[in-house]
Motif scaffolding. Sequence first.
Motif, PDB file in Angstrom:
ATOM      1  N   CYS A 152       0.846  -1.208   0.000  1.00 52.58           N
ATOM      2  CA  CYS A 152       0.000   0.000   0.000  1.00 52.58           C
ATOM      3  C   CYS A 152       0.879   1.254   0.000  1.00 52.58           C
ATOM      4  CB  CYS A 152      -0.930   0.018   1.197  1.00 52.58           C
ATOM      5  SG  CYS A 152      -1.885   1.548   1.244  1.00 52.58           S
ATOM      6  N   HIS A 153       0.670   2.122  -0.981  1.00 54.60           N
ATOM      7  CA  HIS A 153       1.545   3.298  -1.145  1.00 54.60           C
ATOM      8  C   HIS A 153       1.490   4.247   0.047  1.00 54.60           C
ATOM      9  CE1 HIS A 153      -1.569   6.406  -2.157  1.00 54.60           C
ATOM     10  NE2 HIS A 153      -2.283   5.297  -2.285  1.00 54.60           N
ATOM     11  N   CYS A 199      -6.892   6.086   2.324  1.00 54.28           N
ATOM     12  CA  CYS A 199      -6.942   5.073   1.246  1.00 54.28           C
ATOM     13  C   CYS A 199      -7.684   5.670   0.070  1.00 54.28           C
ATOM     14  CB  CYS A 199      -7.645   3.810   1.739  1.00 54.28           C
ATOM     15  SG  CYS A 199      -8.257   2.762   0.383  1.00 54.28           S
ATOM     16  N   ASN A 200      -7.029   5.694  -1.095  1.00 58.77           N
ATOM     17  CA  ASN A 200      -7.699   6.204  -2.291  1.00 58.77           C
ATOM     18  C   ASN A 200      -7.992   5.080  -3.279  1.00 58.77           C
ATOM     19  OD1 ASN A 200      -5.013   5.902  -2.791  1.00 58.77           O
ATOM     20  ND2 ASN A 200      -4.777   7.750  -4.014  1.00 58.77           N
ATOM     21  N   ILE A 201      -8.267   3.878  -2.725  1.00 58.25           N
ATOM     22  CA  ILE A 201      -8.849   2.768  -3.497  1.00 58.25           C
ATOM     23  C   ILE A 201      -7.961   2.357  -4.675  1.00 58.25           C
ATOM     24  CG2 ILE A 201     -11.077   1.882  -4.340  1.00 58.25           C
ATOM     25  CD1 ILE A 201     -12.250   3.474  -2.365  1.00 58.25           C
ATOM     26  N   THR A 202      -6.666   2.314  -4.502  1.00 59.24           N
ATOM     27  CA  THR A 202      -5.807   1.882  -5.611  1.00 59.24           C
ATOM     28  C   THR A 202      -5.883   0.367  -5.847  1.00 59.24           C
ATOM     29  OG1 THR A 202      -3.945   1.610  -4.122  1.00 59.24           O
ATOM     30  CG2 THR A 202      -4.116   3.733  -5.245  1.00 59.24           C
ATOM     31  N   LYS A 203      -6.370  -0.384  -4.847  1.00 57.82           N
ATOM     32  CA  LYS A 203      -6.595  -1.837  -4.951  1.00 57.82           C
ATOM     33  C   LYS A 203      -5.315  -2.666  -5.058  1.00 57.82           C
ATOM     34  CE  LYS A 203     -11.300  -1.545  -6.677  1.00 57.82           C
ATOM     35  NZ  LYS A 203     -12.400  -2.294  -7.269  1.00 57.82           N
ATOM     36  N   CYS A 205      -3.534  -3.612  -2.667  1.00 60.27           N
ATOM     37  CA  CYS A 205      -3.609  -4.571  -1.559  1.00 60.27           C
ATOM     38  C   CYS A 205      -4.336  -5.833  -2.006  1.00 60.27           C
ATOM     39  CB  CYS A 205      -4.302  -3.934  -0.349  1.00 60.27           C
ATOM     40  SG  CYS A 205      -5.892  -3.154  -0.706  1.00 60.27           S
ATOM     41  N   THR A 216     -10.431  -4.449  -0.899  1.00 61.60           N
ATOM     42  CA  THR A 216     -10.956  -3.121  -1.221  1.00 61.60           C
ATOM     43  C   THR A 216     -12.480  -3.142  -1.346  1.00 61.60           C
ATOM     44  OG1 THR A 216      -8.955  -2.959  -2.560  1.00 61.60           O
ATOM     45  CG2 THR A 216     -10.455  -1.093  -2.626  1.00 61.60           C
ATOM     46  N   ILE A 220     -12.897  -2.433   2.652  1.00 64.99           N
ATOM     47  CA  ILE A 220     -12.603  -0.997   2.764  1.00 64.99           C
ATOM     48  C   ILE A 220     -13.774  -0.124   2.304  1.00 64.99           C
ATOM     49  CG2 ILE A 220     -11.092   0.870   1.977  1.00 64.99           C
ATOM     50  CD1 ILE A 220      -8.792  -1.128   1.908  1.00 64.99           C
TER      51      ILE A 220
HETATM   52 FE1  F3S Z   1      -3.811   1.094   0.020  1.00 62.52          FE
HETATM   53 FE2  F3S Z   1      -5.458  -0.848  -0.644  1.00 62.52          FE
HETATM   54 FE3  F3S Z   1      -6.362   1.560  -0.252  1.00 62.52          FE
HETATM   55  S1  F3S Z   1      -3.427  -0.514  -1.424  1.00 62.52           S
HETATM   56  S2  F3S Z   1      -4.709   2.876  -0.920  1.00 62.52           S
HETATM   57  S3  F3S Z   1      -5.435   0.265   1.241  1.00 62.52           S
HETATM   58  S4  F3S Z   1      -7.106   0.127  -1.738  1.00 62.52           S
END
Ligand code: F3S
Length: 245
Positions: A152-153, A199-203, A205, A216, A220
């Motif tokens: 996760c970034h 968390c901006n839903i990059t998925k 994870c 996600t 999430i």
């Molecule tokens: Fe991180 Fe997963 Fe959200 S990689 S930004 S927790 S969707």
Amino acid sequence: GSFAEVTLRVFRGDKDGGAPADYSVPLVPGMVVLDALHWIQAHQAPDLAVRWNCKAGKCGSCSAEVNGRPRLTCKTRMDSLPLDQPIDIFPMKSFPVIKDLVTDVSWNFKVNRKIPPFQPRPGVAWKMDQRDVDRIQEFRKCIECFLCQNICHVLRDHDKQEQFGGPRFFVRTASLEMHPLDGASRARLLKDELGIGLCNITKCCTEVCPEDIHITDNAIIPLKERVVDEFYDPLLMLVRKIRSA
Ligand code: F3S
Ligand code: SF4
Ligand code: FES
């Protein structure tokens, strides 16, 4: 093609730094990356530090980065990798290195302690629909490999360990929040301490989870909706005010 030997480029070092070292390993059919690391330990570098336990994809100990991707080394077959070039094996980037491939993941256990455990609602019948069982069963499959935390970034690139709990702990919180017999609310915790808004839903994870948990979509996003309902929905806020008056 078929290869008799393959080169593993393995990080050697500790918290003060280090460098990759090359080891040539004979290939055996069905070999996984962890087998190759064990071969190196047995024949070339007995001091190579590797954490593992089950060699069956179930203990979550053997996490590392194989060619830059977070993987369980015991579930990554050598024949799934490009064997005509060295295979990079590095420790997880988001956690401090202890030695070689072993990282200090204790920060995760600190986050875990912030989450209030299951608290049965008083006066409800201890009976659950199969639907509700299935929903949280998915979250209970987590093996705490922390590969999702590693990728996760928010943690990996922005070092928000103080403000952000990370996907693994959204999964755990979801398993409690979606339990029909649980009476605690963790919405404020999610918003203020676990920083779910970051968390901006990059998925990313979800992509790396070896248990195929839909982190996600199933954990999430519903939790984000709960936080919005609880803190930002003006109509619900009004309804709640009237009800509690
Ligand atoms: Fe991180 Fe997963 Fe959200 S990689 S930004 S927790 S969707
Ligand atoms: Fe590993 Fe998946 Fe659990 Fe994250 S949610 S710690 S990737 S098993
Ligand atoms: Fe247990 Fe890999 S050694 S998951």
